[in-house]
Design an enzyme around this catalytic site. Structure first.
Site, PDB file in Angstrom:
ATOM      1  N   LYS A  28       0.819  -1.408   0.070  1.00 28.89           N
ATOM      2  CA  LYS A  28       0.020  -0.051  -0.125  1.00 28.89           C
ATOM      3  C   LYS A  28       0.736   1.186   0.065  1.00 28.89           C
ATOM      4  O   LYS A  28       0.570   2.221  -0.904  1.00 28.89           O
ATOM      5  CB  LYS A  28      -0.978  -0.067   1.098  1.00 28.89           C
ATOM      6  CG  LYS A  28      -2.013   1.161   1.414  1.00 28.89           C
ATOM      7  CD  LYS A  28      -3.242   0.881   2.006  1.00 28.89           C
ATOM      8  CE  LYS A  28      -2.796   0.619   3.725  1.00 28.89           C
ATOM      9  NZ  LYS A  28      -2.604   2.045   4.353  1.00 28.89           N
ATOM     10  N   ARG A  33       2.925   5.947  -3.375  1.00 24.85           N
ATOM     11  CA  ARG A  33       4.065   6.875  -3.710  1.00 24.85           C
ATOM     12  C   ARG A  33       4.301   6.523  -5.228  1.00 24.85           C
ATOM     13  O   ARG A  33       4.748   7.467  -5.755  1.00 24.85           O
ATOM     14  CB  ARG A  33       5.346   6.431  -2.874  1.00 24.85           C
ATOM     15  CG  ARG A  33       5.128   6.622  -1.550  1.00 24.85           C
ATOM     16  CD  ARG A  33       5.969   6.062  -0.507  1.00 24.85           C
ATOM     17  NE  ARG A  33       6.166   6.633   0.815  1.00 24.85           N
ATOM     18  CZ  ARG A  33       5.332   6.361   1.837  1.00 24.85           C
ATOM     19  NH1 ARG A  33       4.235   5.670   1.606  1.00 24.85           N
ATOM     20  NH2 ARG A  33       5.428   6.872   2.953  1.00 24.85           N
ATOM     21  N   GLY A 100      -5.100   7.664   5.553  1.00 24.88           N
ATOM     22  CA  GLY A 100      -4.485   8.801   5.949  1.00 24.88           C
ATOM     23  C   GLY A 100      -3.115   9.146   5.319  1.00 24.88           C
ATOM     24  O   GLY A 100      -2.435  10.283   5.233  1.00 24.88           O
ATOM     25  N   ARG A 128      -9.199  12.003  12.265  1.00 25.02           N
ATOM     26  CA  ARG A 128      -7.610  11.925  12.410  1.00 25.02           C
ATOM     27  C   ARG A 128      -6.954  13.393  12.512  1.00 25.02           C
ATOM     28  O   ARG A 128      -7.405  14.040  11.662  1.00 25.02           O
ATOM     29  CB  ARG A 128      -7.138  10.849  11.541  1.00 25.02           C
ATOM     30  CG  ARG A 128      -7.664   9.407  11.474  1.00 25.02           C
ATOM     31  CD  ARG A 128      -7.194   8.635  10.786  1.00 25.02           C
ATOM     32  NE  ARG A 128      -5.694   8.264  10.848  1.00 25.02           N
ATOM     33  CZ  ARG A 128      -5.017   7.217  10.095  1.00 25.02           C
ATOM     34  NH1 ARG A 128      -5.409   6.844   9.162  1.00 25.02           N
ATOM     35  NH2 ARG A 128      -3.811   7.217  10.416  1.00 25.02           N
ATOM     36  N   GLN A 175       4.338   9.068   7.495  1.00 29.69           N
ATOM     37  CA  GLN A 175       3.448  10.044   6.480  1.00 29.69           C
ATOM     38  C   GLN A 175       3.944  11.656   6.463  1.00 29.69           C
ATOM     39  O   GLN A 175       3.972  12.229   5.592  1.00 29.69           O
ATOM     40  CB  GLN A 175       2.004   9.835   7.128  1.00 29.69           C
ATOM     41  CG  GLN A 175       1.536   8.506   6.634  1.00 29.69           C
ATOM     42  CD  GLN A 175       0.075   8.240   7.179  1.00 29.69           C
ATOM     43  OE1 GLN A 175      -0.376   9.179   7.828  1.00 29.69           O
ATOM     44  NE2 GLN A 175      -0.399   7.211   6.924  1.00 29.69           N
ATOM     45  N   ASP A 326       1.761  -1.054  12.120  1.00 33.35           N
ATOM     46  CA  ASP A 326       0.361  -1.375  11.402  1.00 33.35           C
ATOM     47  C   ASP A 326       0.017  -2.947  12.107  1.00 33.35           C
ATOM     48  O   ASP A 326      -0.841  -3.404  11.752  1.00 33.35           O
ATOM     49  CB  ASP A 326       0.216  -1.343  10.137  1.00 33.35           C
ATOM     50  CG  ASP A 326       0.461  -0.010   9.638  1.00 33.35           C
ATOM     51  OD1 ASP A 326      -0.034   0.777  10.227  1.00 33.35           O
ATOM     52  OD2 ASP A 326       0.660   0.372   8.378  1.00 33.35           O
ATOM     53  N   LYS A 353      -4.527   6.109  14.726  1.00 34.27           N
ATOM     54  CA  LYS A 353      -4.774   5.077  13.042  1.00 34.27           C
ATOM     55  C   LYS A 353      -6.035   5.295  12.799  1.00 34.27           C
ATOM     56  O   LYS A 353      -7.183   6.350  13.160  1.00 34.27           O
ATOM     57  CB  LYS A 353      -4.174   3.716  13.490  1.00 34.27           C
ATOM     58  CG  LYS A 353      -2.904   3.797  13.855  1.00 34.27           C
ATOM     59  CD  LYS A 353      -1.935   4.202  12.691  1.00 34.27           C
ATOM     60  CE  LYS A 353      -0.511   4.136  13.083  1.00 34.27           C
ATOM     61  NZ  LYS A 353       0.458   5.056  12.010  1.00 34.27           N
ATOM     62  N   ARG A 357      -6.709   1.925  17.832  1.00 35.86           N
ATOM     63  CA  ARG A 357      -6.534   0.391  17.690  1.00 35.86           C
ATOM     64  C   ARG A 357      -6.150  -0.160  19.028  1.00 35.86           C
ATOM     65  O   ARG A 357      -6.554  -1.344  19.228  1.00 35.86           O
ATOM     66  CB  ARG A 357      -5.525   0.152  16.746  1.00 35.86           C
ATOM     67  CG  ARG A 357      -5.889   0.214  15.431  1.00 35.86           C
ATOM     68  CD  ARG A 357      -4.651   0.344  14.187  1.00 35.86           C
ATOM     69  NE  ARG A 357      -5.358   0.258  12.912  1.00 35.86           N
ATOM     70  CZ  ARG A 357      -4.622   0.442  11.928  1.00 35.86           C
ATOM     71  NH1 ARG A 357      -3.365   0.358  11.905  1.00 35.86           N
ATOM     72  NH2 ARG A 357      -5.075   0.444  10.641  1.00 35.86           N
ATOM     73  N   ARG A 402      -7.713  -3.216   9.482  1.00 31.40           N
ATOM     74  CA  ARG A 402      -6.983  -4.026  10.389  1.00 31.40           C
ATOM     75  C   ARG A 402      -7.555  -4.592  11.539  1.00 31.40           C
ATOM     76  O   ARG A 402      -7.459  -5.687  12.039  1.00 31.40           O
ATOM     77  CB  ARG A 402      -5.761  -3.390  10.648  1.00 31.40           C
ATOM     78  CG  ARG A 402      -4.746  -3.012   9.225  1.00 31.40           C
ATOM     79  CD  ARG A 402      -3.325  -2.605   9.584  1.00 31.40           C
ATOM     80  NE  ARG A 402      -2.859  -1.900   8.681  1.00 31.40           N
ATOM     81  CZ  ARG A 402      -2.319  -2.061   7.235  1.00 31.40           C
ATOM     82  NH1 ARG A 402      -2.585  -3.570   6.784  1.00 31.40           N
ATOM     83  NH2 ARG A 402      -2.125  -1.438   6.305  1.00 31.40           N
TER      84      ARG A 402
HETATM   85  C1  S3P Z   1       2.295   4.806   6.190  1.00 26.25           C
HETATM   86  C2  S3P Z   1       2.879   5.060   7.381  1.00 26.25           C
HETATM   87  C3  S3P Z   1       2.178   4.813   8.792  1.00 26.25           C
HETATM   88  C4  S3P Z   1       1.381   3.501   8.425  1.00 26.25           C
HETATM   89  C5  S3P Z   1       0.458   3.889   7.456  1.00 26.25           C
HETATM   90  C6  S3P Z   1       1.332   3.823   5.877  1.00 26.25           C
HETATM   91  C7  S3P Z   1       3.126   5.273   4.847  1.00 26.25           C
HETATM   92  O1  S3P Z   1       1.559   5.628   9.223  1.00 26.25           O
HETATM   93  O2  S3P Z   1       0.617   3.538   9.635  1.00 26.25           O
HETATM   94  O3  S3P Z   1      -0.400   2.280   7.297  1.00 26.25           O
HETATM   95  O4  S3P Z   1       2.905   4.544   3.843  1.00 26.25           O
HETATM   96  O5  S3P Z   1       3.843   6.177   5.031  1.00 26.25           O
HETATM   97  P1  S3P Z   1       2.179   7.036  10.220  1.00 26.25           P
HETATM   98  O6  S3P Z   1       3.361   7.688   9.421  1.00 26.25           O
HETATM   99  O7  S3P Z   1       1.269   7.858  10.507  1.00 26.25           O
HETATM  100  O8  S3P Z   1       2.915   6.184  11.252  1.00 26.25           O
END
Ligand code: S3P
Length: 447
Positions: A28, A33, A100, A128, A175, A326, A353, A357, A402
């Site tokens: 994912k 990206r 997110g 969020r 993120q 995750d 999240k 969770r 999840r």
């Molecule tokens: C992700 C970063 C994570 C992860 C999300 C995917 C990403 O989140 O929980 O499922 O692709 O950069 P956080 O950056 O908020 O920890």
């Protein structure tokens, strides 16, 4: 987009060993990206193995709204990018659904262009925090106007004359790191992000792959990532590897369902993502890495998970949290079938999240007869042994893929099975979950 259709109640029942090969979908994080960097490049980016889950499809739509061409041609995704700084102003609200990653990364890449965009999402995403992204984006010169607490819907006004930024992440978040680096693409000079704990590094690696100048150094302050702004990104051909976070579900099912032997081929073991597998092996799970090899500079293996029945609880090292963030929901299910307590500390990010969770899994596990203790940034699952989990309840999945999948895997091994009130969010990240688990032999039904 999840949460807009009818809920899909689902139930998993025990007594069916899982056997066979589980080919899980594309990663994912790398899928988002690939589309975003393709849209910011000049030329034609071709992507195979893209995760065709709702989250990523929402990002594809968003990239079109900013002016890129994104099409699926015979299973390959083809992106004609507009180049760094070439985003057009969208004519409508950008709906990122449940994602997110989608909304935060896209806010980053439009924040240093002279355009305005309004973002929204489903009820989970609207709850969020976005301030963690809009705070650093304001340092580039962008402005944002959201609901109280920095929640969506939110309008971001991109900086007309962006300045580069040096920013130490206050939370361990790939993120946030990625949003800053993507914003830095259209700022002159060097943008620097510092992270105390290493989070998934796909953005740094892929930016370099698309031709940006990126330096990563380990310093006293932590990991220091420097991006030289205003590069010309060159279109790439990408094969998306399979998602270790999706692999986690058939792997953990193989470990807790009696009589199982499951092979999950071609899973990347990038150290910023593989913490769960290390933890499972430390718990005594029969999990082997077959055909361990190097692909594109990253370790890859076929994961073989077999039921062993003698799992031991442990304390998960807190410094491992970012590499398995995750995976705590499904780890807590494995912990329920282990002997003794499993202690998870340094995990307050779990509370922001797709759902809280810790709270969601604590309620699910307690409903299944498992004792759980919790605090703001820790929780302890008191394992009941291989055949000690009762189950027999309906858990709320709270628009969280999840949580839904974790509840159903628990049901495959609990004495009385387990239901979730809504399995529809699973389509955000793992649209073939139901078919794949049934092919392995799971008794999984709707209703
Ligand atoms: C992700 C970063 C994570 C992860 C999300 C995917 C990403 O989140 O929980 O499922 O692709 O950069 P956080 O950056 O908020 O920890």
């Amino acid at each position: 987009m999840s949460g807009h259709g009818q809920p899909i109640p689902m139930t998993a029942r025990p007594g069916h060993p899982l056997n066979g090969v589980a080919n899980v979908p594309g990663d994912k994080s790398i899928s988002h990206r690939s589309l975003i960097l393709g849209a910011l490049s000049v030329g034609e980016t071709r992507v195979t193995g893209l995760l065709e889950g709702e989250d990523v499809l929402d990002t594809a739509k968003a990239m079109r709204a900013f002016g890129a061409q994104v099409e699926r041609q015979n299973g390959t995704w083809v992106v004609h990018g507009v180049g760094v700084g070439g985003f057009a102003e969208p004519s409508d609200v950008i709906d990122c659904g449940n994602s997110g990653t989608g909304v935060r990364l896209i806010m980053g890449c439009m924040a240093t262009s002279p355009i305005t965009a309004t973002f929204t999402g489903d009820a989970s995403l609207r709850g969020r925090p976005m301030g963690r992204v809009t705070d650093p984006l304001s340092l580039f010169g962008a402005q944002s106007f959201g609901r109280q607490g920095g929640r969506l819907p939110m309008t971001v006004v991109g900086a007309r004359e962006p300045v580069p930024v040096r920013y130490a992440l206050p939370v361990p978040s790939a993120q946030v790191k990625s949003a800053i680096l993507l914003a830095g693409l259209n700022a002159p000079g060097e943008t620097v992000v510092i992270e105390k704990e290493a989070t998934r590094d796909h953005t740094e690696r892929m930016l370099a792959g698309f031709g940006a100048e990126v330096r990563v150094e380990d310093g006293a302050e932590g990991r220091v990532i420097t991006l030289v702004g205003q590069p010309e990104l060159r279109a790439q051909t990408i094969t998306v590897p399979r998602d270790p976070s999706s692999a986690a579900f058939p792997v953990c099912a193989g470990i807790v369902v009696p009589g199982s032997d499951v092979l999950v081929p071609n899973i990347g073991l990038n150290p910023t993502r593989a913490g769960l597998f290390t933890t499972l092996r430390e718990m005594g799970a029969d999990l082997s890495y077959e055909n361990l090899r190097d692909e594109g500079g990253e370790p890859v293996a076929d994961l073989r998970a077999r039921f062993g029945g003698n799992l031991k609880g442990l304390e998960v090292p807190p410094e491992r949290a970012a590499s398995m963030i995750d995976e705590y929901p499904i780890l807590s299910v494995v912990a329920a079938f282990a002997e003794g307590p499993t202690v998870m500390r340094g995990v307050k990010e779990l509370r922001v999240k797709e759902s809280d969770r810790i709270d969601a899994m604590a309620k699910l596990l307690r409903a299944a007869g498992v004792e759980v203790e919790e605090g703001p940034d820790w929780w302890i699952v008191h394992g009941r042994g291989a055949d000690g989990v009762g189950g027999g309840a309906v858990a709320e999945s709270r628009l969280d893929h999840r949580i839904a999948m974790s509840g159903l895997i628990l049901g495959m091994a609990a004495r009385k099975g387990m239901s979730v009130d809504d399995g529809s969010p699973i389509a955000t990240s793992f649209p073939i979950f139901e078919a794949l688990m049934r092919d392995l032999g799971a008794d999984l039904s709707r209703g």
